[in-house]
Design a protein around this motif. Structure first.
Motif, PDB file in Angstrom:
ATOM      1  N   SER A  16     -84.372 -64.405  12.799  1.00  0.00           N
ATOM      2  CA  SER A  16     -84.997 -64.821  14.050  1.00  0.00           C
ATOM      3  C   SER A  16     -83.945 -65.376  14.996  1.00  0.00           C
ATOM      4  CB  SER A  16     -86.043 -65.906  13.781  1.00  0.00           C
ATOM      5  OG  SER A  16     -85.381 -67.094  13.358  1.00  0.00           O
ATOM      6  N   LEU A  17     -84.338 -65.536  16.265  1.00  0.00           N
ATOM      7  CA  LEU A  17     -83.449 -66.157  17.247  1.00  0.00           C
ATOM      8  C   LEU A  17     -82.985 -67.521  16.758  1.00  0.00           C
ATOM      9  CD1 LEU A  17     -82.234 -66.595  20.101  1.00  0.00           C
ATOM     10  CD2 LEU A  17     -84.500 -67.364  20.830  1.00  0.00           C
ATOM     11  N   GLU A  18     -83.915 -68.286  16.165  1.00  0.00           N
ATOM     12  CA  GLU A  18     -83.583 -69.622  15.671  1.00  0.00           C
ATOM     13  C   GLU A  18     -82.552 -69.540  14.546  1.00  0.00           C
ATOM     14  OE1 GLU A  18     -86.720 -68.489  16.179  1.00  0.00           O
ATOM     15  OE2 GLU A  18     -86.977 -69.605  18.065  1.00  0.00           O
ATOM     16  N   ASP A  19     -82.742 -68.573  13.644  1.00  0.00           N
ATOM     17  CA  ASP A  19     -81.775 -68.398  12.547  1.00  0.00           C
ATOM     18  C   ASP A  19     -80.379 -68.158  13.117  1.00  0.00           C
ATOM     19  OD1 ASP A  19     -83.857 -68.525  10.725  1.00  0.00           O
ATOM     20  OD2 ASP A  19     -84.048 -66.351  10.529  1.00  0.00           O
ATOM     21  N   VAL A  20     -80.294 -67.250  14.070  1.00  0.00           N
ATOM     22  CA  VAL A  20     -78.979 -66.853  14.596  1.00  0.00           C
ATOM     23  C   VAL A  20     -78.327 -68.003  15.369  1.00  0.00           C
ATOM     24  CG1 VAL A  20     -77.735 -65.218  16.065  1.00  0.00           C
ATOM     25  CG2 VAL A  20     -79.643 -64.421  14.660  1.00  0.00           C
ATOM     26  N   THR A  21     -79.123 -68.709  16.183  1.00  0.00           N
ATOM     27  CA  THR A  21     -78.517 -69.818  16.937  1.00  0.00           C
ATOM     28  C   THR A  21     -78.123 -70.958  15.994  1.00  0.00           C
ATOM     29  OG1 THR A  21     -80.732 -70.583  17.465  1.00  0.00           O
ATOM     30  CG2 THR A  21     -79.560 -69.418  19.190  1.00  0.00           C
ATOM     31  N   GLU A  22     -78.873 -71.123  14.921  1.00  0.00           N
ATOM     32  CA  GLU A  22     -78.501 -72.175  13.962  1.00  0.00           C
ATOM     33  C   GLU A  22     -77.147 -71.855  13.323  1.00  0.00           C
ATOM     34  OE1 GLU A  22     -81.519 -73.109  11.014  1.00  0.00           O
ATOM     35  OE2 GLU A  22     -79.951 -73.927   9.709  1.00  0.00           O
ATOM     36  N   ILE A  23     -76.920 -70.594  13.024  1.00  0.00           N
ATOM     37  CA  ILE A  23     -75.668 -70.215  12.364  1.00  0.00           C
ATOM     38  C   ILE A  23     -74.494 -70.204  13.352  1.00  0.00           C
ATOM     39  CG2 ILE A  23     -74.476 -68.313  11.205  1.00  0.00           C
ATOM     40  CD1 ILE A  23     -77.373 -67.713  10.006  1.00  0.00           C
ATOM     41  N   LEU A  24     -74.692 -69.603  14.504  1.00  0.00           N
ATOM     42  CA  LEU A  24     -73.563 -69.463  15.435  1.00  0.00           C
ATOM     43  C   LEU A  24     -73.336 -70.711  16.290  1.00  0.00           C
ATOM     44  CD1 LEU A  24     -73.927 -65.742  16.584  1.00  0.00           C
ATOM     45  CD2 LEU A  24     -72.399 -66.705  14.852  1.00  0.00           C
ATOM     46  N   ALA A  25     -74.381 -71.508  16.464  1.00  0.00           N
ATOM     47  CA  ALA A  25     -74.268 -72.783  17.184  1.00  0.00           C
ATOM     48  C   ALA A  25     -73.686 -72.643  18.586  1.00  0.00           C
ATOM     49  CB  ALA A  25     -73.449 -73.784  16.364  1.00  0.00           C
ATOM     50  N   ILE A  26     -74.122 -71.619  19.315  1.00  0.00           N
ATOM     51  CA  ILE A  26     -73.789 -71.546  20.745  1.00  0.00           C
ATOM     52  C   ILE A  26     -75.087 -71.319  21.518  1.00  0.00           C
ATOM     53  CG2 ILE A  26     -71.414 -70.725  20.476  1.00  0.00           C
ATOM     54  CD1 ILE A  26     -72.418 -67.892  21.140  1.00  0.00           C
ATOM     55  N   LEU A  53     -83.182 -64.770   3.089  1.00  0.00           N
ATOM     56  CA  LEU A  53     -82.036 -64.489   2.222  1.00  0.00           C
ATOM     57  C   LEU A  53     -80.796 -64.211   3.079  1.00  0.00           C
ATOM     58  CD1 LEU A  53     -81.210 -64.058  -0.742  1.00  0.00           C
ATOM     59  CD2 LEU A  53     -81.673 -61.630  -0.404  1.00  0.00           C
ATOM     60  N   ALA A  54     -80.988 -63.436   4.117  1.00  0.00           N
ATOM     61  CA  ALA A  54     -79.880 -63.124   5.027  1.00  0.00           C
ATOM     62  C   ALA A  54     -79.299 -64.399   5.615  1.00  0.00           C
ATOM     63  CB  ALA A  54     -80.379 -62.210   6.151  1.00  0.00           C
ATOM     64  N   LYS A  55     -80.189 -65.288   6.010  1.00  0.00           N
ATOM     65  CA  LYS A  55     -79.738 -66.525   6.628  1.00  0.00           C
ATOM     66  C   LYS A  55     -78.935 -67.374   5.648  1.00  0.00           C
ATOM     67  CE  LYS A  55     -81.620 -70.592   8.908  1.00  0.00           C
ATOM     68  NZ  LYS A  55     -82.888 -71.302   9.163  1.00  0.00           N
ATOM     69  N   GLU A  56     -79.436 -67.496   4.433  1.00  0.00           N
ATOM     70  CA  GLU A  56     -78.722 -68.298   3.436  1.00  0.00           C
ATOM     71  C   GLU A  56     -77.349 -67.703   3.129  1.00  0.00           C
ATOM     72  OE1 GLU A  56     -79.684 -71.256   2.774  1.00  0.00           O
ATOM     73  OE2 GLU A  56     -81.429 -70.786   4.017  1.00  0.00           O
ATOM     74  N   ARG A  57     -77.299 -66.387   2.991  1.00  0.00           N
ATOM     75  CA  ARG A  57     -76.005 -65.739   2.711  1.00  0.00           C
ATOM     76  C   ARG A  57     -75.042 -65.947   3.884  1.00  0.00           C
ATOM     77  NH1 ARG A  57     -77.139 -59.931   2.115  1.00  0.00           N
ATOM     78  NH2 ARG A  57     -74.958 -59.736   1.525  1.00  0.00           N
ATOM     79  N   LEU A  58     -75.566 -65.819   5.075  1.00  0.00           N
ATOM     80  CA  LEU A  58     -74.706 -65.988   6.259  1.00  0.00           C
ATOM     81  C   LEU A  58     -74.141 -67.395   6.347  1.00  0.00           C
ATOM     82  CD1 LEU A  58     -76.475 -63.969   9.070  1.00  0.00           C
ATOM     83  CD2 LEU A  58     -74.064 -63.818   8.421  1.00  0.00           C
ATOM     84  N   LYS A  59     -74.977 -68.374   6.013  1.00  0.00           N
ATOM     85  CA  LYS A  59     -74.506 -69.763   6.090  1.00  0.00           C
ATOM     86  C   LYS A  59     -73.268 -69.952   5.217  1.00  0.00           C
ATOM     87  CE  LYS A  59     -78.549 -72.532   7.263  1.00  0.00           C
ATOM     88  NZ  LYS A  59     -79.642 -73.305   6.642  1.00  0.00           N
ATOM     89  N   VAL A  60     -73.320 -69.377   4.019  1.00  0.00           N
ATOM     90  CA  VAL A  60     -72.198 -69.514   3.087  1.00  0.00           C
ATOM     91  C   VAL A  60     -70.956 -68.809   3.628  1.00  0.00           C
ATOM     92  CG1 VAL A  60     -71.381 -68.982   0.768  1.00  0.00           C
ATOM     93  CG2 VAL A  60     -73.757 -69.715   1.125  1.00  0.00           C
ATOM     94  N   VAL A  61     -71.157 -67.570   4.053  1.00  0.00           N
ATOM     95  CA  VAL A  61     -70.039 -66.760   4.554  1.00  0.00           C
ATOM     96  C   VAL A  61     -69.378 -67.409   5.767  1.00  0.00           C
ATOM     97  CG1 VAL A  61     -69.543 -64.610   5.758  1.00  0.00           C
ATOM     98  CG2 VAL A  61     -70.875 -64.569   3.673  1.00  0.00           C
ATOM     99  N   VAL A  62     -70.208 -67.879   6.667  1.00  0.00           N
ATOM    100  CA  VAL A  62     -69.696 -68.449   7.911  1.00  0.00           C
ATOM    101  C   VAL A  62     -68.970 -69.779   7.658  1.00  0.00           C
ATOM    102  CG1 VAL A  62     -70.506 -69.585  10.028  1.00  0.00           C
ATOM    103  CG2 VAL A  62     -71.224 -67.258   9.505  1.00  0.00           C
ATOM    104  N   ALA A  63     -69.511 -70.574   6.749  1.00  0.00           N
ATOM    105  CA  ALA A  63     -68.844 -71.839   6.413  1.00  0.00           C
ATOM    106  C   ALA A  63     -67.455 -71.557   5.853  1.00  0.00           C
ATOM    107  CB  ALA A  63     -69.670 -72.618   5.396  1.00  0.00           C
TER     108      ALA A  63
END
Ligand SMILES: Nc1ncnc2c1ncn2[C@@H]1O[C@H](COP(=O)(O)OP(=O)(O)OP(=O)(O)O)[C@@H](O)[C@H]1O
Ligand SMILES: [Mg+2]
Lengths: 270, 89
Positions: free
Chosen positions: A195-205, B19-29
């Motif tokens: 989701s948009l929220e997932d992506v913004t949470e990860i990229l933080a921009i 699952l995608a989100k959790e994997r991404l968090k690890v990779v990105v960190a």
């Protein structure tokens, strides 16, 4: 003051050229003097999306190598006379793009009084992508809601924060904007897509725009008219919002949730 | 491989996005380790110092330069302020 905006992503095929074309056209629609440059040496594409492929006489590398003047190489858009396109070279020699050459072209565009220079980056993180971002003031980070695209966007954010002139000169940081594109709210709802929220949470921009997955994009590229010029297309409207937000207007996000659609709007391309 | 994939969809039919989100968090960190942007406050500090300097001297945007140096395991902020050329009369 000329603002240089790079459209970048790391991963290929996510929608950089589509975004560059609509973004540049949207700025021009609002009266700005805009140049959009294709940095994809060897794989010219922007000219097709902008519908000016038959008018390319000289290209970016010709200007850098002094075989043509900037004025000769800039192609004036067929609809907006304040919009200019600088095509990529078809040469296979990627070394033809030099930092000095790029800087000179950008400086010349500055003295010609351009308000915005939009740099359409090639995929990857090699020479072309590096030079497209090196001189930038702002960056549109184009991302698809998909793991490899998000990871690559994060890598690109790392490069924007380390390998650019602003960083080297210790100037204020490049302003980064997320452009989430090919978004499908129905699949997000089903838990099949980030989701948009997932992506913004990860990229933080901060998010500048969300562009839906849309059949109108292919139609517009077939015709050589950027999708933003189609007022009935969902993706066109989303790009229009994006440009307004970029210029400081407050526009709520659209096309991020599943809407019940009538037959008519479905038919228009959703 | 194909079997694992099927099994995964049977036990967790909907949440591939999670699952995608959790994997991404690890990779990105992981990716961000050692990226070393310097302290978060650096650009702001630079800007504020520039503003203070500008109260007294007319300097260009690029006049203030701050760098983080590592000297014998000690982090040191090195700052340079370039003043415009002065004519002595
Ligand atoms: N919102 C969208 N909906 C549907 N299709 C899209 C959308 N945006 C882009 N596309 C399609 O995705 C493909 C790639 O788009 P585009 O050429 O803009 O990507 P790119 O990032 O510039 O690619 P490259 O890395 O090769 O330069 C094209 O076929 C385009 O029509
Ligand atoms: Mg492209």
């Amino acid at each position: 003051m000329t603002k240089i905006v790079v459209v970048t992503s790391g991963k290929g095929g996510v929608g950089k050229t589509t975004t560059s074309a609509s973004f540049a056209t949207g700025l021009a629609q609002r009266g700005k003097k805009v140049a959009v440059i294709d940095f994809d040496v060897g794989l010219r594409n922007l000219d097709l999306i902008m519908g000016c492929e038959r008018r390319v006489v000289f290209d970016f590398v010709n200007v850098i190598q002094g075989e043509a003047s900037l004025r000769q190489a800039l192609i004036k858009d067929k609809t907006f006379p304040n919009l200019h396109i600088l095509a990529a070279s078809q040469t296979r020699d990627k070394e033809a793009l030099t930092p000095e050459g790029v800087e000179k072209v950008l400086n010349d565009l500055r003295s010609e009084g351009f308000d915005y220079v939009v740099c359409d980056s090639p995929a990857g993180i090699e020479r072309g992508a590096h030079l497209a971002m090196y001189f930038a003031d702002e960056a549109l980070v184009v991302t698809n809601p998909e793991v490899s695209s998000v990871r690559d966007s994060d890598r690109v954010l790392g490069l924007l924060a380390s390998k650019t002139r602003r960083v080297e000169r210790n100037e204020a940081r490049i302003k980064e904007h997320l452009v989430l594109t090919r978004y499908n709210p129905a699949r997000v709802l089903k838990g099949e897509m980030l989701s948009l929220e997932d992506v913004t949470e990860i990229l933080a921009i901060p998010v500048l725009g969300v562009i839906p997955e849309s059949t109108a994009v292919l139609n517009s590229s077939n015709a050589g008219t950027p999708v933003i010029t189609l007022p009935d297309a969902d993706a066109g409207q989303a790009y229009d919002d994006l440009v307004s937000r970029f210029l400081g207007e407050d526009r709520p996000l659209r096309f991020t949730t599943v809407e019940k659609k009538g037959l008519f709007s479905k038919w228009l391309g959703g | 491989m194909a079997l694992d994939w099927l099994k995964f969809f049977r036990t967790e039919p909907k949440n591939t996005a999670n699952l995608a989100k959790e994997r991404l968090k690890v990779v990105v960190a992981h990716q961000r380790e050692g990226r070393g942007r310097g302290p978060e406050y650096l650009p702001k500090l630079r800007e504020e110092i520039l503003n203070v300097v500008r109260k007294y001297v007319d300097v260009p945007e690029t006049a203030v330069n701050i760098q983080v140096q590592n000297e014998d395991g000690l982090e040191v902020l090195e700052m340079n302020i370039a003043l415009p050329e002065q004519r002595r009369s």
